[in-house]
Design a protein around this motif. Structure first.
Motif, PDB file in Angstrom:
ATOM      1  N   ARG A 113      -8.638 -17.428  18.538  1.00  0.00           N
ATOM      2  CA  ARG A 113      -9.293 -16.162  18.877  1.00  0.00           C
ATOM      3  C   ARG A 113      -8.251 -15.040  18.832  1.00  0.00           C
ATOM      4  N   ARG A 114      -8.714 -13.820  18.680  1.00  0.00           N
ATOM      5  CA  ARG A 114      -7.788 -12.713  18.485  1.00  0.00           C
ATOM      6  C   ARG A 114      -8.225 -11.477  19.270  1.00  0.00           C
ATOM      7  N   GLY A 115      -7.230 -10.651  19.621  1.00  0.00           N
ATOM      8  CA  GLY A 115      -7.465  -9.324  20.149  1.00  0.00           C
ATOM      9  C   GLY A 115      -8.360  -9.282  21.374  1.00  0.00           C
ATOM     10  N   ALA A 116      -9.303  -8.330  21.343  1.00  0.00           N
ATOM     11  CA  ALA A 116     -10.177  -8.107  22.487  1.00  0.00           C
ATOM     12  C   ALA A 116     -11.038  -9.328  22.793  1.00  0.00           C
ATOM     13  N   GLU A 117     -11.366 -10.117  21.770  1.00  0.00           N
ATOM     14  CA  GLU A 117     -12.179 -11.305  22.010  1.00  0.00           C
ATOM     15  C   GLU A 117     -11.397 -12.347  22.806  1.00  0.00           C
ATOM     16  N   ALA A 143       5.414 -19.423  21.995  1.00  0.00           N
ATOM     17  CA  ALA A 143       4.826 -19.318  20.660  1.00  0.00           C
ATOM     18  C   ALA A 143       3.527 -18.524  20.653  1.00  0.00           C
ATOM     19  N   HIS A 144       2.835 -18.486  21.786  1.00  0.00           N
ATOM     20  CA  HIS A 144       1.547 -17.791  21.852  1.00  0.00           C
ATOM     21  C   HIS A 144       1.641 -16.396  22.474  1.00  0.00           C
ATOM     22  N   LEU A 145       2.814 -15.996  22.893  1.00  0.00           N
ATOM     23  CA  LEU A 145       2.950 -14.673  23.503  1.00  0.00           C
ATOM     24  C   LEU A 145       2.539 -13.535  22.577  1.00  0.00           C
ATOM     25  N   PRO A 146       2.804 -13.622  21.261  1.00  0.00           N
ATOM     26  CA  PRO A 146       2.344 -12.525  20.383  1.00  0.00           C
ATOM     27  C   PRO A 146       0.826 -12.324  20.417  1.00  0.00           C
ATOM     28  N   LEU A 147       0.066 -13.374  20.699  1.00  0.00           N
ATOM     29  CA  LEU A 147      -1.390 -13.223  20.787  1.00  0.00           C
ATOM     30  C   LEU A 147      -1.797 -12.341  21.960  1.00  0.00           C
ATOM     31  N   LEU A 148      -0.946 -12.282  22.974  1.00  0.00           N
ATOM     32  CA  LEU A 148      -1.273 -11.552  24.203  1.00  0.00           C
ATOM     33  C   LEU A 148      -0.736 -10.125  24.199  1.00  0.00           C
ATOM     34  N   ASP A 149       0.059  -9.778  23.191  1.00  0.00           N
ATOM     35  CA  ASP A 149       0.641  -8.434  23.140  1.00  0.00           C
ATOM     36  C   ASP A 149      -0.449  -7.369  23.129  1.00  0.00           C
ATOM     37  N   GLY A 150      -0.340  -6.438  24.066  1.00  0.00           N
ATOM     38  CA  GLY A 150      -1.251  -5.310  24.108  1.00  0.00           C
ATOM     39  C   GLY A 150      -2.619  -5.590  24.693  1.00  0.00           C
ATOM     40  N   ASP A 157      -5.476  -6.197  27.511  1.00  0.00           N
ATOM     41  CA  ASP A 157      -5.742  -5.733  28.867  1.00  0.00           C
ATOM     42  C   ASP A 157      -6.202  -6.920  29.705  1.00  0.00           C
ATOM     43  N   LEU A 158      -5.282  -7.441  30.533  1.00  0.00           N
ATOM     44  CA  LEU A 158      -5.562  -8.613  31.370  1.00  0.00           C
ATOM     45  C   LEU A 158      -5.259  -8.274  32.822  1.00  0.00           C
ATOM     46  N   PRO A 159      -6.112  -7.458  33.451  1.00  0.00           N
ATOM     47  CA  PRO A 159      -5.833  -7.002  34.813  1.00  0.00           C
ATOM     48  C   PRO A 159      -5.802  -8.144  35.820  1.00  0.00           C
ATOM     49  N   GLY A 160      -4.754  -8.168  36.631  1.00  0.00           N
ATOM     50  CA  GLY A 160      -4.650  -9.141  37.713  1.00  0.00           C
ATOM     51  C   GLY A 160      -4.348 -10.554  37.278  1.00  0.00           C
TER      52      GLY A 160
END
Length: 559
Positions: free
Chosen positions: A88-92, A110-117, A119-122
């Motif tokens: 899965r990617r981005g906002a999804e 290895a998966h940190l680039p998927l989380l860049d940017g 919005d994951l509040p809390g």
């Protein structure tokens, strides 16, 4: 040793068992070390989850030891794991994490680039392959099972939140409790005779129910060891099996095809593997697999929702999944009327000849273990209607009651054993500037499951440019790896019903055998080319070779 009522009890049984329990590459943990590691993570989780929050954590990992350790930890703590799909990617992707109310997300570098940017509040992030994580976990090294719990751990305690897609669009999280998961594991132990000296090879992704429910859980219930492969590799499969002493594995149909496509070797039968359990291998490939590798593949049917299950018996015919444990519980019905479909009729070659009358939706008219979706009453109501559980899957049934899988209903697609929603793919394709209207639907795969097909009506004056379309797809950050259409039909106008809805039935009926221009990307992932006479003939030969021609609508080619 009696059956356990919870997964937590199964984890606790590992305490003091110093046999090898978990293998990954050069690392070996005993069953006891797994329990110790799970207890430490459970204590950490209890401290990290904010008071009053839902006891949910997301796990965004490849198949590394941390995945089963966190599953075991969640069981001990009374928490639920949401398996996060890295395709899965981005906002999804962010939506999946936020929707399941995960306040802790376990991942790796290895998966940190998927989380860049995103919005994951809390959401508290734990990155497993870092010094900071090791130091944090070291503070809980003395914990024992039962030391840290979020509440009473019972059979009804939520254990898994596994995503499944359907006609409503965004993926839904199916609930699986500790009691159901423990029972599923024990059922497979009994059915396959799982022994304590067995080794279960987990090469399917653990964010998916296949690996957890059908591979990890029976190993846990039977006291067997687990061996992990970070990601499935056809070329590395037999080497892993031999190195780990693996005796059992789970699969999806596409994986079997990849294994059969590897070069044959004189030692293909030199291994300890005795059984594979999975879905959608197809009778032809299952026979080829057994002939080449000497391993029996057992086809099963079930889902993360758990609403219906089919039991395979020794007399199950080739190509069938099995039959209902209670004859009257499962039925194949017309999705519109609920009336039972006709019994299947086969020709001398064993091919279905009355698909139009025999194929219908599988429903469970009896007691269902379906436990609902997370915060989605509308989806619950759509799944259970009139007291029946509607699977959303197409089947046909022979005169002896054996059930055969035939595909997905409506705009549900199952590609490489991953459920996709057509509406989500349509939303992405609709961004293409030349598209005036878009419809996405399933066509049967030549071997198993579905392939993605799209109908495109172009804006006035536009001409379909296959290279530009492929480039557009490559630039969409939320287009998952299974979502790109295999076939593209260019229609002069989108067919609609009397109520002005897209006429999906008509589109599916024609499929890729259309008088309109049809483009395809062959084996997937590449450029699009015209599906001409020679290419179409070769494709139809694949359906014939695998006995799936009857799943294509009975129309004349190039209608």
């Amino acid at each position: 040793m009696g059956s356990a009522g919870t997964v937590a009890e199964l984890v606790q049984r590992q305490w003091g068992d110093h046999r090898p329990g978990l293998r990954h590459e050069d690392r070996v943990l005993s069953h006891h070390q797994v329990a110790v590691g799970a207890a430490a993570r459970a204590a950490l989780l209890v401290d990290l989850l904010p008071a009053g929050s839902e006891p949910h954590l997301g796990v965004l990992l490849d198949n590394t030891p941390e995945f089963p350790l966190w599953l075991s930890a969640a069981a001990l703590a009374g928490a639920a794991v949401a398996g996060i799909n890295p395709t899965r990617r981005g906002a999804e992707l962010a939506r999946d994490i936020v929707y399941t109310e995960c306040r802790v997300l376990v991942t790796e570098r290895a998966h940190l680039p998927l989380l860049d940017g995103l919005d994951l509040p809390g959401v508290r992030l734990l990155v497993t392959d870092t010094d900071a994580y090791a130091e944090l976990l070291a503070g809980y090294a003395g914990a024992e099972p039962g030391d840290a719990v979020l509440g009473e751990v019972r059979s009804a305690t939520r254990m898994l939140l596994y995503f499944t897609s359907g006609s409503t669009g965004a993926p839904k999280a199916a609930i699986c409790t500790q009691g159901r998961l423990a029972a599923a594991g024990q059922s497979l132990v009994d059915h396959f005779g799982v022994r304590r000296d067995d080794v279960h090879y987990v090469c399917m992704p653990m964010f998916h129910g296949n690996a957890v429910i059908a591979d990890w859980a029976p190993a846990l219930a039977g006291g067997a060891a687990v061996a992990l492969r970070r990601r499935f590799s056809a070329s590395g499969f037999l080497d892993d099996v031999r190195a780990y002493g693996a005796t059992y594995f789970t699969y999806v149909g596409r994986a079997v095809q990849y294994l059969l496509a590897t070069p044959e070797r004189p030692d293909d039968r030199d291994h300890p593997l005795r059984l594979g359990f999975g879905t959608e291998a197809g009778a032809v490939d299952a026979a080829r697999f057994r002939e080449r590798f000497g391993v029996r593949l057992v086809e099963g049917y079930g889902s993360s929702e758990g609403g219906a299950a089919i039991q395979r018996t020794p007399d199950t015919p080739a190509g069938a999944i099995g039959r209902a444990t209670v004859r009257d519980d499962l039925a194949v019905v017309d999705p519109e009327t609920g009336e039972e479909r006709a019994a299947a009729v086969f020709d001398e070659g064993g091919r279905l000849v009355n698909g139009a009358d025999a194929i219908g939706e599988l429903v469970n008219r009896g007691r269902t273990p379906f436990e609902g979706y997370w915060r989605n009453a509308e989806a619950d109501a759509a799944r259970v209607r009139g007291g029946w559980y509607w699977t959303g899957d197409l089947f046909f049934r022979d005169l002896d009651g054996f059930l055969y899988f035939a595909g997905r209903t409506d705009d549900r697609l199952r590609v490489d054993s991953e459920n996709l929603a057509a509406a989500m793919i349509e939303n992405i394709l609709a961004r293409w500037g030349d598209a005036a209207a878009v419809a996405v639907y399933a066509v049967p795969d030549p071997v198993a499951g579905d392939q993605v097909m799209a109908a495109l009506a172009l804006r006035e004056g536009a001409v379909f440019d296959p290279d530009a379309f492929a480039a557009f797809l490559a630039g969409q950050p939320d287009l998952g790896t299974k979502m790109a259409p295999r076939f593209v039909r260019i229609v002069p106008a989108m067919p609609v019903t009397a109520t002005n809805k897209v006429h999906r039935v008509a589109l599916r009926r024609v499929g890729f055998r259309s008088a309109d221009p049809v483009w395809w990307n062959g084996v997937g992932g590449g450029a699009y080319g015209p599906l001409g006479g020679e290419e179409l003939a070769g494709l139809l030969a694949e359906y014939e070779a695998h006995g799936r021609t009857a799943l294509l609508s009975p129309i004349s080619p190039m209608v």
